[in-house]
Design an enzyme around this catalytic site. Structure first.
Site, PDB file in Angstrom:
ATOM      1  N   ILE A 287       0.814  -1.214   0.000  1.00 19.04           N
ATOM      2  CA  ILE A 287       0.000   0.000   0.000  1.00 19.04           C
ATOM      3  C   ILE A 287       0.847   1.263   0.000  1.00 19.04           C
ATOM      4  CG2 ILE A 287      -1.621   1.339   1.437  1.00 19.04           C
ATOM      5  CD1 ILE A 287      -2.979  -1.243   2.174  1.00 19.04           C
ATOM      6  N   ALA A 288       1.988   1.230   0.665  1.00 22.52           N
ATOM      7  CA  ALA A 288       2.751   2.467   0.843  1.00 22.52           C
ATOM      8  C   ALA A 288       4.245   2.192   0.857  1.00 22.52           C
ATOM      9  CB  ALA A 288       2.326   3.154   2.137  1.00 22.52           C
ATOM     10  N   ASP A 435       0.483  -5.894  15.583  1.00 23.33           N
ATOM     11  CA  ASP A 435       1.574  -6.495  14.812  1.00 23.33           C
ATOM     12  C   ASP A 435       2.928  -6.153  15.432  1.00 23.33           C
ATOM     13  OD1 ASP A 435       2.674  -7.983  12.770  1.00 23.33           O
ATOM     14  OD2 ASP A 435       2.718  -6.329  11.339  1.00 23.33           O
TER      15      ASP A 435
END
Length: 694
Positions: A287-288, A435
């Site tokens: 995504i980034a 996470d």
């Protein structure tokens, strides 16, 4: 200026104006420039609306815009003659409106005055000339309007990508669907047809084929698999284990792409904000991408930039997955293995959340509050004024991996605080970093810094209470109570086909296995993971939010074991639970809390008395219970029972109130005495009533 554009055929020139004196000078300069090339001149004025167009005030604004168009046309004809044209538009974003109009009119040169520009190094979100110069696809000239028209001041020309240089669009949805079907066929279309096969080796082989297919389909499908690997309640355990191995092999974004997204979000050239950006990315994800940078102030930061096509790619693949769910998701053979509707809902929610970096900024700031009591734990600060949904600017954590933290008291303290903080995050706050692998934990300034808040977990109030009981049962090695708590969490019915005795036996075996392990292997996180697996096998899966919390707790315990191998997780959990319970008891005995609880008790007692009276028919107008038994007078029994219950509750409330008021320094002495006498009399009456019945 003419030499710079000599080779370019200039047929149309556009100039922006807001009809201020400075803007009129820009129009006059543009008229002279257009005359030099015998080109048409378009003057555009943008009216920013204050009201919705459908309202009466909005219609009035449109009328004023039409009048402004006539006025502007008259002015343009004065300075440019018959080659002059006027255009007035209503738009909330003047810069983008001018750029769009330039494209529609196919202009060759766009002229704007430098009004609003306070120097190249000043960050102004409303800096219209800068935004136009970086968004237009034609040559842009910014003229200095601080002097008179006749001085023919110099301009800044900036040439942009032509239409042919714009990156090509992604394949259409149909083409993508064909590609997905081809890859799935290559790896086996009947991927789930025999997933309930008892042979574990066959299930693992199927899971490997799925992982291979997702990796071949590209980074978006790899991301889908990674998200699913956190949900053992949705997929069989063999698939969870394989999907957790997925790697997103994503090529890094080019420098031009990073600059393009940054400037679109900042609305000014990147050099107006950053002194420098490291062209080498720290990390490149689906995504980034993350880069180190330095602000104009000299502060070192990291910049998280969303890929230009991330949203489009994810929306495209989610749309295809939704079609798949609608077509085959309800087939019995597939539903025996996977709940496709739940999978799609989870994926869609998770990925859309990760696409909005503002939510990640909110998560960071919320975690700052959660960790406020721990001096060895921290999170990076966020530059809110520079962050948007696609751009996140944060403090750079200039540290080292936690496993490289220097030995000493700070490291030992940090290990204990890290583990304890997770009990607090999950049990008390119901909000946790989901996470915490070693790559997301850095050591800097004698603290552990949490990084990457794209994935967080939430635990509801009731579930937090159940989890507290679960940890206490683990601490006391009570397998029977732990089984009961598990059933409470899952709302399992003990009277169903569930083999409760076997379930309890397996839970006890898992508990004994870890409690008798060596200190280094004594980990609550992996224990809870095995408990979750046992629950899944018996058809009572733990709630989704809890499975994510268990996985996070297992990850953080691995990290704490590296920091301090001698740390006993049961000791940390036990001492924290004792402090937590003591704190709750202290809160319960707080005078304000006692007063509040006494009022609640009073109201509930009155409601109970009313309910009993209604039940036995003692209240006028209410329903009456009539049961005609010759052998026993049920009505008398119920009436006597209700009376005793009312006497007992009222006596207890009076005695409790006596204790509360006696401890108060502002209550008259007669108040607790009165409550005590009333409580004593009621208690005596209850005893007499009981003796009479015997």
């Amino acid at each position: 200026m003419k030499n710079h554009l000599e080779s370019k055929v200039i047929k149309r020139v556009m100039v922006g104006t807001d009809r201020s004196e400075a803007a009129d000078r820009a129009v006059q300069w543009a008229a002279g420039f257009a005359d030099r090339y015998d080109a048409e001149l378009f003057a555009i004025e943008v009216v920013v609306p204050q009201y919705p167009s459908a309202t009466e005030f909005g219609e009035a604004e449109q009328t004023r815009a039409a009048a402004a168009n006539n006025d502007l046309a008259h002015f343009v004809r004065q300075v440019a003659g018959d080659r002059g044209h006027a255009l007035v538009v209503i738009d909330t974003d003047p810069a983008l409106a001018i750029v769009r109009a330039a494209e529609q009119k196919a202009v060759d040169v766009l002229v704007v005055g430098n009004f609003g520009m306070a120097g190249r190094k000043k960050f102004l979100l409303g800096n219209i000339p800068n935004r136009i110069s970086h968004s237009a696809h034609c040559t842009v000239i910014i003229v200095n309007t601080a002097h008179s028209t006749g001085e023919q001041t110099s301009g800044l020309a900036r040439t942009h990508l032509s239409a042919g240089e714009i990156p090509p669009f992604e394949p259409r949805l149909a083409a993508r669907a064909t590609h997905i079907a081809a890859v799935m066929a290559k790896h086996g279309l009947k991927l789930f047809s025999q997933s309930n096969e008892p042979d574990i080796s066959i299930r693992r082989q199927q899971a490997k084929r799925l992982r291979a297919a997702l990796e071949e389909l590209g980074p978006i499908f790899s991301k889908l698999g990674q998200v699913l690997s956190t949900r053992p309640d949705l997929l069989p355990i063999e698939y969870i284990e394989e999907l957790s191995l997925l790697q997103s092999r994503v090529p890094p974004m080019t420098e031009s792409e990073v600059v393009q997204v940054s400037e679109q979000e900042l609305r000014v050239p990147w050099e107006d904000v950053f002194k420098s950006i490291d062209p080498k990315p720290l990390a490149a994800g689906t995504i980034a991408q993350v880069h180190r940078a330095t602000l104009e102030s000299g502060e070192r930061v990291v910049v998280k930039v969303q890929r230009p096509t991330a949203r489009m790619d994810i929306e495209q693949d989610l749309a295809l997955l939704q079609v798949f769910v609608e077509k085959v998701g309800k087939r019995p053979a597939l539903n025996q293995v996977i709940d496709m509707e739940a999978v799609f809902k989870h994926l869609s929610t998770s990925l859309h959340s990760e696409l909005d970096f503002r939510q990640e900024a909110d998560n960071i700031e919320r975690m700052q509050v959660v960790l406020a009591d721990y001096n060895r734990l921290a999170v990076p600060s966020v530059h809110r004024d520079l962050s948007t949904s696609r751009l996140l600017v944060m403090e750079e954590i200039q540290g080292i991996p936690i496993r490289q933290a220097p030995a000493g008291p700070a490291r030992i303290q940090a290990a204990r605080q890290l583990l304890e903080s997770y009990y607090k995050q999950i049990i008390v706050d119901g909000f946790f970093h989901a996470d915490p692998h070693p790559g997301n934990l850095m050591w800097w300034k004698d603290c552990i810094y949490f990084l990457d808040f794209g994935m967080v977990g939430m635990v509801g109030t009731d579930l937090r209470e159940h989890l507290l009981l679960m940890l206490m049962a683990l601490w006391q090695e009570d397998a029977a109570f732990l089984t009961d708590v598990t059933f409470m969490m899952t709302s399992a019915d003990n009277s169903s086909t569930l083999d409760v005795a076997r379930f309890q036996s397996e839970i006890g075996e898992v508990m004994a296995k870890y409690r008798t392990a060596s200190l280094a292997e004594m980990q609550i996180g992996p224990l809870l993971q095995e408990m979750s697996a046992v629950s899944l096998r018996h058809g009572v899966p733990l709630p989704a939010s809890l499975t994510l919390a268990i996985k996070a707790l297992a990850q953080v315990q691995l990290a704490t074991a590296e920091l301090d191998p001698a740390l006993d997780p049961y000791d940390v959990a036990g001492k924290y639970l004792m402090r937590l319970m003591a704190k709750r008891m202290g809160t319960a005995f707080n005078p304000k809390t006692l007063l509040y609880q006494s009022q609640k008790l009073k109201v509930r007692t009155l409601r109970m008395i009313e309910a009993v009276e209604n039940f036995v028919g003692a209240r006028p107008g209410g329903p009456k219970l009539v049961v005609n038994f010759r052998a026993n007078s049920l009505e008398d029994i119920v009436r006597h029972t209700g009376r005793r219950l009312a006497l007992g509750l009222t006596a207890a409330a009076s005695i409790l109130a006596s204790g509360f008021t006696a401890a108060s320094t502002v209550t008259a002495e007669w108040v607790p005495i009165t409550f005590g006498i009333v409580g004593g009399l009621l208690t005596l009456g209850l005893v007499i009533d009981l003796l009479q019945r015997h």
